[in-house]
Design a protein around this motif. Structure first.
Motif, short mmCIF file in Angstrom:
data_model
loop_
_atom_site.label_atom_id
_atom_site.label_comp_id
_atom_site.label_asym_id
_atom_site.label_seq_id
_atom_site.Cartn_x
_atom_site.Cartn_y
_atom_site.Cartn_z
N ASP A 15 -5.45 3.90 -0.13
CA ASP A 15 -4.00 3.70 -0.01
C ASP A 15 -3.57 2.78 -1.15
O ASP A 15 -4.14 1.69 -1.30
N PRO A 16 -2.59 3.17 -1.96
CA PRO A 16 -2.18 2.32 -3.09
C PRO A 16 -1.75 0.91 -2.68
O PRO A 16 -1.95 -0.04 -3.43
N LYS A 17 -1.21 0.77 -1.48
CA LYS A 17 -0.77 -0.54 -1.00
C LYS A 17 -1.90 -1.28 -0.29
O LYS A 17 -1.73 -2.42 0.11
N ARG A 18 -3.05 -0.59 -0.12
CA ARG A 18 -4.22 -1.16 0.56
C ARG A 18 -3.87 -1.68 1.95
O ARG A 18 -4.38 -2.70 2.40
N THR A 19 -2.98 -0.97 2.65
CA THR A 19 -2.61 -1.37 4.00
C THR A 19 -3.77 -1.15 4.95
O THR A 19 -4.61 -0.26 4.75
N SER A 23 -6.44 3.76 4.68
CA SER A 23 -7.43 4.55 3.94
C SER A 23 -8.54 4.98 4.89
O SER A 23 -8.97 4.21 5.73
#
Length: 47
Positions: A15-19, A23
């Motif tokens: 996930d680009p936001k690393r939430t 992922s």
């Protein structure tokens, strides 16, 4: 824009936001068992 949480919106990579819970990877082993791995950076309350 596609929702990353739907089958149509799934893309490779984290996930680009690393939430947290954003992922994951899923696979089947040689016995046919399904497995899922999910990145958890912050647990949800109560877990």
């Amino acid at each position: 824009m596609l929702d990353r949480g739907t089958p149509e919106g799934r893309v490779s990579g984290p996930d680009p936001k690393r939430t947290s819970y954003g992922s994951f990877a899923a696979f089947h082993d040689v016995d046919g068992n399904g497995w899922a791995l999910q990145e958890v950076t912050t647990r949800l309350p109560g877990w």
